[in-house]
Enzyme design. Structure first.
Site, PDB file in Angstrom:
ATOM      1  N   GLU A 147       0.903  -1.185  -0.066  1.00 32.74           N
ATOM      2  CA  GLU A 147       0.039  -0.031   0.100  1.00 32.74           C
ATOM      3  C   GLU A 147       0.787   1.375   0.014  1.00 32.74           C
ATOM      4  OE1 GLU A 147      -0.369  -2.612   1.718  1.00 32.74           O
ATOM      5  OE2 GLU A 147      -2.590  -2.971   2.060  1.00 32.74           O
ATOM      6  N   LYS A 155      -0.741 -11.302  23.748  1.00 33.57           N
ATOM      7  CA  LYS A 155      -1.337 -10.691  24.933  1.00 33.57           C
ATOM      8  C   LYS A 155      -1.469 -11.659  26.182  1.00 33.57           C
ATOM      9  CE  LYS A 155      -3.631  -8.380  21.532  1.00 33.57           C
ATOM     10  NZ  LYS A 155      -3.934  -8.919  20.259  1.00 33.57           N
TER      11      LYS A 155
END
Ligand code: AMP
Length: 539
Positions: free
Chosen positions: A330, A438
Site C-alpha cells: 500500500e 497478549k
C-alpha cells in the site's frame, strides 16, 4: 496566490526517455529464463518498449485497460512496465505464488484483457484458463525457438510480437493521477485487495528512493533487485534505477544462493535488495564455498524483520552495509529505512546494531504516527507502542473496487503494524497487530523473540505465536526449523534466550518442525500455525 510554474505532469514513460539519452553507460543485465545472460542499454529498452506499445495497440489495448504479467525479474518484464503504463494502460503484476483460486479471482477482478507469462508459469495459466474467460490474449515471454507446446490455443510469442513493429511511439499525455500499475496484496484472510498506483505516485516514489539518504543509488551502482517485480514492483527499482543512472541486474528465475552469488560476483553487483529468507540462502551458500561479497556495498533487507545475526554477518563478515527497511504494498512500498548517518558511522558496534535492528526513519514524503485504539497520538519515547499510521503521496487512499476500506481513516492509513518510535525518529516494528501476544494484560513481541531465536547457531527459521492459555490469556509458543544436520533441545533454546528477554517473555514450549508455512510473499503464515497449535496449552 498560485505559483507561476509549469504544470508538466509526471509520467512514467519520461523516466525511460531520460535514461535512454543521459544514462548511456548503464546496462540492464538479465539471467534469462531460457538460460544464458542477456545485456543491453536503456536506449535499447526504450526502443523495444515502443515496439511493444505499438504491438499492444494493434491487439486493441486502450488507455485504462489492465494488462497482466506472471513473470520473473527480466528485461522483458521491464519493457512491459514501460510500454503498458506509458501507453496509458495499467500494468497488473500477478504474484505466481498465490493459490490458483486467488489468481483466478484477481485476473477476473482486475478484468485483465492480456496476460504476459514466463515459460515457468504457463502450466499455471493452462490450469486456470477455463475460469478466466475475459483474457483475450496470452503472450509467452520468449522467442520463437523456445515457444512451448501448450493446450492453450492462439498463444502469442513475445519476440514475434515485437518483430517488425515501428520503433517509434508517441506516448500519450495525460493527468499524472492516471492509474499506471496494479498490485494485489494478499492478507491471511479474505480476498486479495488491489492497490492502484498512479504515474504521480510512482515517479515521486522513485525519485525519493534513489537518494543517498534512502537506497543510495547513482551511476556507479549496479543494483540487483532480488525482490520480485510481481511484489510491489521490485520495490520500485525498475523506476528508481533509470532515474539514478544505475545498472540493473535482473536475476530471472535464479533466486537460490548459488545463482545469486554467480550473478553478484560475475556482474559486480554493488547494491542488493531482498527479503531475509533470500539473504539467508545467499549467506549460507557463500559460507559453504568460503566465498566473498567484495563488490557489494549495501544490502537492503525488508519485507520481514532483519534478524540481528543477519545484520552482523553482512557487516562484520562480508563488509556489506545492511540497510534495514520497512514498507508495504500500500506504500509503493517505501516507508522507512536505516540509512548511514554520521552517528551510525561513529557508533560502536553494539550501538550501531541496536539502531540497525530497528526499521528506521521515514523517508521524506512519508509521515508516521503511533496511536492507541481510540486514535489518540502516543509519545515517541521508544517504549510506548501503538498502531502505526502513515500518510504521503505514494500511499494508497483506498483499495481498487473494494469497500474494505476500514484501514483508511481521516487521511491516514492504518498499517496493521504495531510499533514504537524513539526520540530520534527511528521506528521499530513490534508485531503485526494480529500477531502480538497478549499475556496477562501485557504485550509480547513475537518478532523480537523470533529474531533472537534465529541467532542460535542451530536454528534455520523460527516462528512465535500466541496460543490460548487458561491463566494468562495467551502464552508464546516457539516453533523451530533446525539447520541441516543440526540438533537442539528445548532447554538449550530457552537457556539461549534467557539473557536476551524478560523472563515472562520466554516461550512456554518449543516445538521442532520440519518446515513452516509461508504466504505468497514469503512471510510466515501465522494463522495456519495458530490453528494447528490452538489447543497446545489448554489440552
Ligand atoms: P507487503 O505488503 O506484502 O509488502 O507486506 C507489508 C508488511 O510486511 C508490513 O506491514 C510489515 O508487517 C511487514 N514488513 C515489511 N518490512 C518489514 C521489516 N523490515 N520488519 C518487519 N516487518 C516488515
Amino acid at each position: 496566490m498560485l505559483g507561476i510554474m509549469m504544470d508538466k505532469q509526471l509520467n512514467i514513460a519520461d523516466i525511460l526517455e531520460y535514461a535512454a539519452v543521459y544514462n548511456r553507460d548503464a546496462e540492464i543485465v538479465t539471467r534469462l529464463v531460457e538460460g544464458g545472460i542477456h545485456r543491453y542499454t536503456y536506449a535499447d529498452a526504450l526502443t523495444r518498449s515502443k515496439q511493444l506499445a505499438n504491438a499492444l495497440q494493434s491487439l486493441g489495448v486502450q488507455i485504462g485497460d489492465r494488462v497482466a504479467t506472471l513473470a520473473w525479474n527480466t528485461h522483458r518484464h521491464f519493457e512491459i512496465y514501460y510500454a503498458v503504463s506509458g501507453m496509458g494502460a495499467i500494468t497488473h503484476t500477478i504474484n505466481p505464488r498465490l493459490f490458483p483460486e486467488q489468481i483466478v479471482y484477481i485476473i477476473n477482478h482486475a478484468e485483465d484483457g492480456v496476460v504476459f507469462v514466463d515459460l515457468t508459469f504457463l502450466p499455471l495459466l493452462e490450469a486456470i484458463a477455463p475460469q478466466i474467460s475475459g483474457v483475450r490474449h496470452i503472450v509467452v515471454m520468449t522467442d520463437a525457438a523456445h515457444m512451448p507446446e501448450s493446450s492453450l490455443p492462439g498463444l502469442l510469442c513475445y519476440e514475434d510480437l515485437l518483430q517488425g513493429q515501428e520503433a517509434d511511439f508517441e506516448w500519450p499525455q495525460f493527468d499524472e493521477k492516471t492509474a499506471a500499475g496494479l498490485c494485489y496484496t494478499s492478507g491471511t484472510t479474505g480476498n486479495p485487495k488491489g492497490v492502484l498506483y498512479s504515474h504521480r505516485s510512482t515517479v515521486l516514489h522513485a525519485i525519493a528512493s534513489c537518494r543517498s539518504s534512502a537506497l543510495n543509488l547513482g551511476p556507479m551502482s549496479r543494483v540487483l533487485p532480488v525482490v520480485p517485480m510481481f511484489h510491489v514492483c521490485a520495490w520500485g527499482i525498475p523506476y528508481a534505477a533509470p532515474i539514478a543512472g544505475s545498472s540493473i541486474l535482473f536475476p530471472g528465475a535464479g533466486m537460490d544462493g548459488a545463482s545469486l552469488h554467480g550473478l553478484i560476483d560475475g556482474e559486480k553487483a554493488t547494491a542488493l535488495l531482498g527479503v531475509p529468507t533470500v539473504w539467508l540462502g545467499l549467506l549460507n551458500y557463500v559460507e559453504s564455498i568460503g566465498g566473498h561479497l567484495d563488490s557489494v556495498d549495501s544490502v537492503v533487507i525488508g519485507g520481514s524483520a532483519a534478524p540481528r545475526s543477519m545484520l552482523e554477518k553482512f557487516q562484520d563478515q562480508y563488509g556489506v552495509f545492511p540497510i534495514h527497511a520497512w514498507g508495504m504494498t500500500e506504500m509503493s512500498p517505501m516507508g522507512s529505512l536505516c540509512a548511514m548517518t554520521p552517528y551510525l558511522k561513529g557508533a560502536d558496534r553494539d550501538a550501531r546494531l541496536r539502531i540497525q535492528s530497528k526499521q528506521g526513519r521515514p523517508v521524506f514524503g512519508v509521515e508516521m504516527k503511533i496511536v492507541d485504539d481510540e486514535g489518540n497520538a502516543l509519545p515517541h519515547d521508544g517504549r510506548t507502542f501503538g498502531r502505526l499510521m502513515v500518510r504521503g503521496p505514494w500511499i494508497a487512499s483506498g483499495y481498487y473496487r473494494s469497500d474494505e476500506n476500514a484501514a483508511f481513516q481521516d487521511g491516514w492509513f492504518d498499517t496493521g503494524d504495531v510499533s514504537t518510535i524513539d526520540p530520534e525518529g527511528y521506528m521499530q516494528i513490534v508485531d503485526r497487530s494480529k500477531d502480538v501476544i497478549k499475556s496477562g494484560g501485557e504485550w509480547i513481541s513475537s518478532i523480537e523473540l523470533e529474531n533472537y531465536a534465529v541467532g542460535h547457531p542451530s536454528v534455520a527459521e523460527a516462528c512465535v505465536v500466541g496460543i490460548a492459555h487458561p491463566k494468562w490469556d495467551e502464552r508464546p509458543l516457539l516453533l523451530i526449523v533446525n539447520r541441516e544436520g543440526a540438533t537442539c533441545t528445548k532447554d538449550a533454546i530457552i537457556a539461549y534466550l534467557s539473557d536476551k528477554v524478560a523472563k515472562w517473555w520466554l516461550p512456554d514450549d518449543v516445538v521442532f518442525v520440519e518446515s513452516l508455512p509461508h504466504t505468497a510473499t514469503g512471510k510466515l503464515l501465522k494463522t495456519e500455525v495458530r490453528a494447528r497449535f490452538e489447543r497446545h496449552y489448554t489440552g
